[in-house]
Design a protein around this motif. Structure first.
Motif, PDB file in Angstrom:
ATOM      1  N   LEU A 128       0.824  -1.214   0.000  1.00 45.58           N
ATOM      2  CA  LEU A 128       0.000   0.000   0.000  1.00 45.58           C
ATOM      3  C   LEU A 128       0.858   1.265   0.000  1.00 45.58           C
ATOM      4  O   LEU A 128       0.495   2.287  -0.566  1.00 45.58           O
ATOM      5  CB  LEU A 128      -0.912   0.025   1.235  1.00 45.58           C
ATOM      6  N   LEU A 129       2.002   1.171   0.661  1.00 41.01           N
ATOM      7  CA  LEU A 129       2.834   2.373   0.799  1.00 41.01           C
ATOM      8  C   LEU A 129       3.753   2.603  -0.392  1.00 41.01           C
ATOM      9  O   LEU A 129       4.128   3.739  -0.671  1.00 41.01           O
ATOM     10  CB  LEU A 129       3.688   2.260   2.072  1.00 41.01           C
ATOM     11  N   THR A 130       4.090   1.533  -1.092  1.00 42.33           N
ATOM     12  CA  THR A 130       5.055   1.648  -2.186  1.00 42.33           C
ATOM     13  C   THR A 130       4.729   2.767  -3.183  1.00 42.33           C
ATOM     14  O   THR A 130       5.621   3.551  -3.547  1.00 42.33           O
ATOM     15  CB  THR A 130       5.176   0.306  -2.925  1.00 42.33           C
ATOM     16  N   PRO A 131       3.477   2.869  -3.639  1.00 45.12           N
ATOM     17  CA  PRO A 131       3.202   3.958  -4.614  1.00 45.12           C
ATOM     18  C   PRO A 131       3.525   5.336  -4.070  1.00 45.12           C
ATOM     19  O   PRO A 131       3.753   6.268  -4.840  1.00 45.12           O
ATOM     20  CB  PRO A 131       1.700   3.818  -4.873  1.00 45.12           C
ATOM     21  N   TRP A 132       3.525   5.512  -2.767  1.00 50.42           N
ATOM     22  CA  TRP A 132       3.718   6.848  -2.184  1.00 50.42           C
ATOM     23  C   TRP A 132       5.177   7.139  -1.866  1.00 50.42           C
ATOM     24  O   TRP A 132       5.639   8.263  -2.052  1.00 50.42           O
ATOM     25  CB  TRP A 132       2.885   7.003  -0.911  1.00 50.42           C
ATOM     26  N   ILE A 133       5.853   6.134  -1.376  1.00 53.58           N
ATOM     27  CA  ILE A 133       7.229   6.460  -0.938  1.00 53.58           C
ATOM     28  C   ILE A 133       8.287   5.654  -1.670  1.00 53.58           C
ATOM     29  O   ILE A 133       9.468   5.742  -1.351  1.00 53.58           O
ATOM     30  CB  ILE A 133       7.382   6.261   0.599  1.00 53.58           C
ATOM     31  N   GLY A 134       7.880   4.884  -2.642  1.00 46.84           N
ATOM     32  CA  GLY A 134       8.883   4.171  -3.433  1.00 46.84           C
ATOM     33  C   GLY A 134       9.335   2.880  -2.779  1.00 46.84           C
ATOM     34  O   GLY A 134       9.002   2.586  -1.618  1.00 46.84           O
ATOM     35  N   GLN A 135      10.061   2.084  -3.594  1.00 42.37           N
ATOM     36  CA  GLN A 135      10.491   0.786  -3.082  1.00 42.37           C
ATOM     37  C   GLN A 135      11.827   0.899  -2.362  1.00 42.37           C
ATOM     38  O   GLN A 135      12.506   1.905  -2.455  1.00 42.37           O
ATOM     39  CB  GLN A 135      10.617  -0.193  -4.247  1.00 42.37           C
ATOM     40  N   GLY A 136      12.155  -0.168  -1.683  1.00 39.84           N
ATOM     41  CA  GLY A 136      13.484  -0.271  -1.102  1.00 39.84           C
ATOM     42  C   GLY A 136      13.656   0.488   0.190  1.00 39.84           C
ATOM     43  O   GLY A 136      14.754   0.599   0.711  1.00 39.84           O
ATOM     44  N   LEU A 137      12.589   1.005   0.740  1.00 42.44           N
ATOM     45  CA  LEU A 137      12.726   1.702   2.022  1.00 42.44           C
ATOM     46  C   LEU A 137      12.610   0.670   3.138  1.00 42.44           C
ATOM     47  O   LEU A 137      11.744  -0.194   3.100  1.00 42.44           O
ATOM     48  CB  LEU A 137      11.598   2.729   2.147  1.00 42.44           C
ATOM     49  N   PRO A 138      13.476   0.749   4.074  1.00 46.81           N
ATOM     50  CA  PRO A 138      13.417  -0.242   5.165  1.00 46.81           C
ATOM     51  C   PRO A 138      12.245   0.040   6.082  1.00 46.81           C
ATOM     52  O   PRO A 138      12.377   0.745   7.079  1.00 46.81           O
ATOM     53  CB  PRO A 138      14.763  -0.036   5.868  1.00 46.81           C
ATOM     54  N   LEU A 139      11.112  -0.548   5.723  1.00 47.99           N
ATOM     55  CA  LEU A 139       9.905  -0.254   6.491  1.00 47.99           C
ATOM     56  C   LEU A 139       9.966  -0.827   7.900  1.00 47.99           C
ATOM     57  O   LEU A 139       9.268  -0.355   8.794  1.00 47.99           O
ATOM     58  CB  LEU A 139       8.674  -0.811   5.755  1.00 47.99           C
ATOM     59  N   ASP A 140      10.834  -1.844   8.029  1.00 46.54           N
ATOM     60  CA  ASP A 140      10.889  -2.500   9.343  1.00 46.54           C
ATOM     61  C   ASP A 140      11.272  -1.518  10.440  1.00 46.54           C
ATOM     62  O   ASP A 140      10.839  -1.634  11.579  1.00 46.54           O
ATOM     63  CB  ASP A 140      11.947  -3.623   9.321  1.00 46.54           C
ATOM     64  N   VAL A 141      12.079  -0.529  10.050  1.00 43.87           N
ATOM     65  CA  VAL A 141      12.562   0.360  11.086  1.00 43.87           C
ATOM     66  C   VAL A 141      11.614   1.506  11.371  1.00 43.87           C
ATOM     67  O   VAL A 141      11.783   2.240  12.323  1.00 43.87           O
ATOM     68  CB  VAL A 141      13.945   0.931  10.722  1.00 43.87           C
ATOM     69  N   LEU A 142      10.628   1.654  10.515  1.00 43.39           N
ATOM     70  CA  LEU A 142       9.680   2.754  10.753  1.00 43.39           C
ATOM     71  C   LEU A 142       8.568   2.288  11.677  1.00 43.39           C
ATOM     72  O   LEU A 142       8.105   1.152  11.573  1.00 43.39           O
ATOM     73  CB  LEU A 142       9.050   3.210   9.420  1.00 43.39           C
ATOM     74  N   PRO A 143       8.131   3.161  12.550  1.00 39.52           N
ATOM     75  CA  PRO A 143       7.034   2.773  13.451  1.00 39.52           C
ATOM     76  C   PRO A 143       5.690   2.853  12.718  1.00 39.52           C
ATOM     77  O   PRO A 143       5.001   3.854  12.778  1.00 39.52           O
ATOM     78  CB  PRO A 143       7.096   3.817  14.565  1.00 39.52           C
ATOM     79  N   LEU A 144       5.369   1.801  11.979  1.00 36.73           N
ATOM     80  CA  LEU A 144       4.133   1.809  11.215  1.00 36.73           C
ATOM     81  C   LEU A 144       2.955   1.448  12.094  1.00 36.73           C
ATOM     82  O   LEU A 144       3.046   0.581  12.931  1.00 36.73           O
ATOM     83  CB  LEU A 144       4.220   0.774  10.088  1.00 36.73           C
TER      84      LEU A 144
END
Lengths: 282, 225
Positions: A90-106
């Protein structure tokens, strides 16, 4: 009975064709806007999202609590906790790929789908606040309502356009019929002298103008439908309304009513115009 | 069949016709004379209900014209054959179609029409001109075609306004014999004309009464002709 008039006859046919062409587009716009409004009303109204934002350690506990509330709420058909991959998609279209989502407090997302009867959003909100303070219900109402209103207004404008086109057609036919009656005053006089009743004379004009209007409208409708058919295809999700303009399935039968409406309008417009102007002749 | 009772008519200021009483009964033959502008055409218009009298009563087939609506007048006109001074054809239709027009207009078009129409065209001597357009005909041919159109519905009354206005003497006599023939069949005939020779010629064929419009009134002018 009435002498043929080449040029004005062609003008009547042309005007009827142009009006029918416009009517087909107004119809396509109305139907598309109507479909959009319906979809935004029904489909989106049934789906909602619960978002749980809490300190890392509490997310799981609050998610369970929220699930407990949701599952005991009447009017909700299914509840599903989105997993990490889905949230990332869901987030990829907004912030692009390859972002380490694990470290973000989602926040954790829960998809809620209502059943036919629907649920009471306000009540649900209060119960969630009591059981899971970090949970927020988003039923999309805030952005959905103006869109539904806009689509509804667009549909009404389309219908208003069809009404205006119909009235303009009627006005045009009345003017053409008046011109024809005036040009044929001598013919009408002769017919009256040899015993023609008004209905006979009116019929001669009505038949002629109805035929012209139907012929023109059929041509215009055909061209209009062809133009709609040849509209470039755009994916509906991306194009929104623009991509939705056109007819779907049985909707293709709607424009076929345009020549019938034109004939009906021409019949009555000529009839009323002719009857009125005959009264003024001796 | 058409009766005028103390009829007056005026266009705006002053009366053109006043105190006119006349009855057109079956088998009668009337000539109407008078100087130009004396009101002959107006008199005929009162008879075929294009004008409504300003005073008095016009009755057509037993009904007062003032009580008739437009459709009643249209139906009554089917029983009155009119030969106009200027014929009044539809110029885009052939002569045969023009002559048959009253049938179409009256909803009486039927299968034997073609034969009847041929017979009628032959009777007025236009058998070979059936397909011609009205402007292509000579004055005499047009007058005869107008007479054919006037009689195609087999009317009870025939009104003719200067039917010999622009035809030669031979043609006038032919038209007159056609009218006399119709009169013998029992039709009431009224011919407006200022052609005294025509009236004299008619006296040998039919028992005609001669009416004269003079000083707005209708006078019987029989014997002195």
């Amino acid at each position: 009975m009435v002498p043929p008039t080449g040029f004005t006859a062609q003008l009547t046919v042309f005007s009827a064709a142009a009006m029918a062409f416009l009517a087909v587009f107004a119809l396509a716009l109305s139907l598309a806007a109507g479909r959009l409004a319906d979809r935004w009303t029904s489909e989106l109204a049934r789906s909602a999202t619960v978002r749980i934002s809490a300190p890392q350690g509490q997310i799981e506990a609050q998610t369970r609590a929220a699930l407990g509330v949701l599952q005991t709420t009447p009017g909700i058909a299914s509840v599903r906790v989105l997993d990490k991959d889905e949230q990332q998609a869901l987030l990829t279209p907004w912030i692009g790929q390859g972002l380490p989502l694990d470290v973000l407090p989602l926040p954790q997302l829960i998809e809620v789908v209502g059943d036919e009867t629907g649920y009471d959003s306000e009540g649900l909100r209060q119960r969630l606040a009591a059981e899971a303070p970090g949970a927020r219900l988003d039923d999309h109402a805030r952005w959905r309502e103006p869109l539904v209103r806009a689509a509804g207004r667009l549909r009404d404008l389309g219908l208003l356009s069809i009404l205006l086109i119909t009235l303009t057609t009627a006005a045009m036919i009345v003017l053409a019929a008046h011109a024809a009656l005036a040009a044929n005053a001598q013919v009408i006089r002769v017919l009256r002298l040899i015993g023609a009743q008004d209905s006979f004379i009116v019929h001669a004009f009505v038949r002629r103008f109805t035929a012209r209007a139907v012929a023109g409208a059929t041509l215009g409708t055909g061209l209009g439908m062809l133009a709609v058919l040849l509209l470039p295809d755009a994916p509906e999700t991306a194009g929104g309304l623009a991509a939705g303009i056109g007819f779907r399935g049985w909707g293709w039968l709607w424009p076929l009513a345009v020549p019938l409406l034109a004939g009906f309008v021409a019949f009555w417009a000529t009839r009323l115009a002719a009857l009125r102007s005959l009264k003024e002749l001796s | 069949m058409i009766g005028l009772e103390n009829v007056s008519y005026g266009y705006g200021d002053g009366e053109l016709l006043s105190g006119i009483t006349l009855d057109l009964s079956p088998g009668s033959f009337h000539f109407l004379t008078g100087p130009s502008g004396s009101g002959k055409t107006t008199f005929l218009k009162l008879c075929y209900m294009e004008l409504v009298p300003t005073a008095g009563h016009v009755r057509a087939f037993g009904r007062d014209v003032r009580e008739m609506d437009r459709d009643d007048i249209a139906r009554a006109r089917r029983r009155i054959g009119i030969v106009h001074q200027d014929c009044q054809f539809l110029d885009h239709l052939s002569i045969a179609e023009n002559i048959a027009l009253p049938l179409a207009v009256g909803g009486r078009a039927g299968p034997d029409d073609a034969e009847n129409l041929d017979a009628l065209l032959g009777w007025v001597g236009l058998g070979n001109r059936a397909g011609a357009l009205p402007p292509e005909l000579s004055g005499g041919e047009r007058q005869r075609a107008a007479l054919a159109r006037a009689v195609i519905m087999s009317p009870d009354v025939i009104l003719a306004d200067e039917p010999t206005g622009n035809v030669d003497w031979e043609m006038s006599k032919r038209l007159l014999s056609l009218l006399a023939e119709l009169n013998r069949m029992g039709k009431a005939i009224l011919v407006a004309t200022h052609d005294l020779n025509l009236i004299r010629a008619a006296k040998t064929k039919v028992n005609a009464r001669v009416l004269r419009i003079s000083d707005r009134r209708l006078q019987l002018a029989g014997a002195d002709l």
